[in-house]
Design a protein around this motif. Sequence first.
Motif, PDB file in Angstrom:
ATOM      1  N   VAL A 250      37.062  31.031  46.058  1.00  0.00           N
ATOM      2  CA  VAL A 250      36.518  30.152  45.020  1.00  0.00           C
ATOM      3  C   VAL A 250      37.311  30.385  43.742  1.00  0.00           C
ATOM      4  N   VAL A 251      37.845  29.310  43.183  1.00  0.00           N
ATOM      5  CA  VAL A 251      38.666  29.415  41.971  1.00  0.00           C
ATOM      6  C   VAL A 251      38.192  28.386  40.953  1.00  0.00           C
ATOM      7  N   LYS A 300      31.671  32.883  35.813  1.00  0.00           N
ATOM      8  CA  LYS A 300      31.343  32.135  34.599  1.00  0.00           C
ATOM      9  C   LYS A 300      31.870  30.703  34.581  1.00  0.00           C
ATOM     10  N   ALA A 301      32.787  30.356  35.464  1.00  0.00           N
ATOM     11  CA  ALA A 301      33.378  29.020  35.418  1.00  0.00           C
ATOM     12  C   ALA A 301      32.313  27.951  35.651  1.00  0.00           C
ATOM     13  N   PRO A 302      32.222  26.928  34.786  1.00  0.00           N
ATOM     14  CA  PRO A 302      31.205  25.883  34.973  1.00  0.00           C
ATOM     15  C   PRO A 302      31.471  25.003  36.185  1.00  0.00           C
ATOM     16  N   ILE A 303      32.755  24.756  36.495  1.00  0.00           N
ATOM     17  CA  ILE A 303      33.116  23.962  37.671  1.00  0.00           C
ATOM     18  C   ILE A 303      34.143  24.755  38.474  1.00  0.00           C
ATOM     19  N   SER A 304      33.814  25.031  39.717  1.00  0.00           N
ATOM     20  CA  SER A 304      34.708  25.777  40.595  1.00  0.00           C
ATOM     21  C   SER A 304      34.896  25.002  41.882  1.00  0.00           C
ATOM     22  N   LEU A 305      35.958  25.337  42.595  1.00  0.00           N
ATOM     23  CA  LEU A 305      36.191  24.741  43.910  1.00  0.00           C
ATOM     24  C   LEU A 305      36.338  25.848  44.943  1.00  0.00           C
ATOM     25  N   GLY A 306      35.609  25.682  46.031  1.00  0.00           N
ATOM     26  CA  GLY A 306      35.693  26.625  47.126  1.00  0.00           C
ATOM     27  C   GLY A 306      36.610  26.092  48.206  1.00  0.00           C
ATOM     28  N   LEU A 307      37.511  26.935  48.681  1.00  0.00           N
ATOM     29  CA  LEU A 307      38.447  26.567  49.734  1.00  0.00           C
ATOM     30  C   LEU A 307      38.214  27.471  50.933  1.00  0.00           C
ATOM     31  N   GLY A 308      37.712  26.898  52.014  1.00  0.00           N
ATOM     32  CA  GLY A 308      37.492  27.649  53.238  1.00  0.00           C
ATOM     33  C   GLY A 308      38.680  27.492  54.167  1.00  0.00           C
ATOM     34  N   VAL A 309      39.143  28.611  54.723  1.00  0.00           N
ATOM     35  CA  VAL A 309      40.251  28.617  55.675  1.00  0.00           C
ATOM     36  C   VAL A 309      39.710  29.192  56.982  1.00  0.00           C
ATOM     37  N   TYR A 310      39.609  28.359  58.004  1.00  0.00           N
ATOM     38  CA  TYR A 310      38.918  28.733  59.233  1.00  0.00           C
ATOM     39  C   TYR A 310      39.895  28.676  60.408  1.00  0.00           C
ATOM     40  N   ASP A 327      47.214  38.032  51.457  1.00  0.00           N
ATOM     41  CA  ASP A 327      48.021  37.377  50.425  1.00  0.00           C
ATOM     42  C   ASP A 327      47.205  36.318  49.680  1.00  0.00           C
ATOM     43  N   LEU A 328      46.375  35.585  50.429  1.00  0.00           N
ATOM     44  CA  LEU A 328      45.528  34.578  49.794  1.00  0.00           C
ATOM     45  C   LEU A 328      44.512  35.217  48.854  1.00  0.00           C
ATOM     46  N   MET A 329      43.972  36.365  49.254  1.00  0.00           N
ATOM     47  CA  MET A 329      43.032  37.072  48.384  1.00  0.00           C
ATOM     48  C   MET A 329      43.713  37.471  47.074  1.00  0.00           C
ATOM     49  N   ASP A 330      44.926  38.002  47.179  1.00  0.00           N
ATOM     50  CA  ASP A 330      45.658  38.388  45.968  1.00  0.00           C
ATOM     51  C   ASP A 330      45.889  37.181  45.068  1.00  0.00           C
ATOM     52  N   ARG A 331      46.251  36.057  45.664  1.00  0.00           N
ATOM     53  CA  ARG A 331      46.505  34.860  44.864  1.00  0.00           C
ATOM     54  C   ARG A 331      45.219  34.352  44.221  1.00  0.00           C
ATOM     55  N   CYS A 332      44.121  34.395  44.973  1.00  0.00           N
ATOM     56  CA  CYS A 332      42.827  33.996  44.431  1.00  0.00           C
ATOM     57  C   CYS A 332      42.490  34.812  43.183  1.00  0.00           C
ATOM     58  N   CYS A 333      42.704  36.120  43.260  1.00  0.00           N
ATOM     59  CA  CYS A 333      42.417  36.986  42.109  1.00  0.00           C
ATOM     60  C   CYS A 333      43.335  36.666  40.935  1.00  0.00           C
ATOM     61  N   GLU A 334      44.606  36.416  41.220  1.00  0.00           N
ATOM     62  CA  GLU A 334      45.547  36.069  40.152  1.00  0.00           C
ATOM     63  C   GLU A 334      45.113  34.808  39.424  1.00  0.00           C
ATOM     64  N   LEU A 335      44.459  33.900  40.149  1.00  0.00           N
ATOM     65  CA  LEU A 335      44.032  32.629  39.564  1.00  0.00           C
ATOM     66  C   LEU A 335      42.654  32.710  38.917  1.00  0.00           C
ATOM     67  N   GLY A 336      42.098  33.910  38.824  1.00  0.00           N
ATOM     68  CA  GLY A 336      40.797  34.073  38.191  1.00  0.00           C
ATOM     69  C   GLY A 336      39.637  33.745  39.096  1.00  0.00           C
ATOM     70  N   ARG A 338      37.357  34.410  42.999  1.00  0.00           N
ATOM     71  CA  ARG A 338      36.700  35.466  43.768  1.00  0.00           C
ATOM     72  C   ARG A 338      36.544  35.009  45.213  1.00  0.00           C
ATOM     73  N   PRO A 339      36.429  35.963  46.148  1.00  0.00           N
ATOM     74  CA  PRO A 339      36.129  35.568  47.527  1.00  0.00           C
ATOM     75  C   PRO A 339      34.638  35.273  47.691  1.00  0.00           C
ATOM     76  N   TYR A 340      34.346  34.415  48.651  1.00  0.00           N
ATOM     77  CA  TYR A 340      32.969  34.240  49.101  1.00  0.00           C
ATOM     78  C   TYR A 340      32.781  35.274  50.194  1.00  0.00           C
ATOM     79  N   LEU A 341      31.938  36.267  49.966  1.00  0.00           N
ATOM     80  CA  LEU A 341      31.926  37.474  50.782  1.00  0.00           C
ATOM     81  C   LEU A 341      31.391  37.284  52.191  1.00  0.00           C
ATOM     82  N   TYR A 342      30.940  36.088  52.533  1.00  0.00           N
ATOM     83  CA  TYR A 342      30.535  35.814  53.906  1.00  0.00           C
ATOM     84  C   TYR A 342      31.699  35.975  54.883  1.00  0.00           C
ATOM     85  N   GLY A 343      32.911  35.711  54.445  1.00  0.00           N
ATOM     86  CA  GLY A 343      34.051  35.642  55.343  1.00  0.00           C
ATOM     87  C   GLY A 343      34.707  36.974  55.625  1.00  0.00           C
TER      88      GLY A 343
END
Length: 402
Positions: A250-251, A300-310, A327-336, A338-343
Amino acid sequence: MPSAFPSALLGSGRPITLRGAGHSCDGQTVTDGELLVTYAPAAAAAQVRDLGAGLVEVPAGMSWYGLERYLNRRGRAVPVLPNYLHMSVGGTLSVGGAGVTSVRYGMQIDHVERIQLTDGTGASRWCSRTENPELFRFALGGLGMVGLIERAVLRTIPYHRYCHVHRTRHGTLTELVEHTESIAQREDIGLHSAFLRRGEFGSVTGWVGADGDRCDNQDCAVVADLPLRGQRWAPSELSSGHARLWTDYVVPAERFAQMVAAVEPLLHRAASDRIRTELYVLIVRRAPEAGSFAFAPIDKAPISLGLGVYTWLRRDQAPPIRRMFGDLMDRCCELGGRPYLYGVHDLDRTLAEQLYATDLDRLAQLRSAHRLEHINAHLPLARAAVSCSNSGQVHAADSGML
């Protein structure tokens, strides 16, 4: 679940894993030599209490399908439902909860008034934004690491049976991204999702209501009870030697295109190795007054987008895909984000500290103070909290914080 059972079991000190309906990725809820505590939803409807003013008190073992059917018969509805409705209420609240209506209503945990939480001593307490607020903040989206959610008081909305569903086909991933970004800026949308499935890009956008004038082409339909459609199926069984690796990131909305770009190497690798891969996108718009939760995918972001990779693959194909997930996790963090911890996420101490800062140490303190070290101790985040605590951080018992 008998009311005396959770307190006696959690207070026993035995290694315990908590789970909802067991709908997980790559067996995170499967235990090895531990006692498994799970929900039995069959008798849950009889335990629902209507509290008035749109509030309903629900046993955590109830399925979302059962709850939505119960509410619809009374003219009410759940604001945000997951795609698969046979997951438990408590299990989904323990990861955050999102769905197609998150574009209007945010996360499921944003609509929780209070929860009844049982800790590792067997003590049960009600938690809310004003009563035991810290436990409330850590429990919702917290993977059961600060106790078992037994009951939840939820805010509901009026039930509207019909909605307009507009389906759009996109020629490329770039077109899908641009369309999603434009939808994210609109405040009139009732539901939205986008996807890559079977090699095709598409999206679904909807509005509540039965006014036929909204449907002006063949790709639009007026649908009754959309959340309940297609919800009677069970997840397909995997053949021996295969795994289902799913992960969600989610970014902030303005970083979405950059996150999608980071996924393209994985899509190419999956195509060359003939690994079934799907993408799923949700828009999450949270109200300004929405609360902050320690481990939820949105801070804190008012509008976020979640990207699921299945992905669905053979187990011998899993190691390189897991590395690409890293690598995707690292990029997600760089972009501010977080992971959705279900995955499926390999969270080590360094990454967990980067994501959750002082909340990670506070988790260790809460688990110690409430005798929770034996509960869900196998989770990467729980292990990271222990590692953080053992690295020289001050324990709550020494600091007088509890």
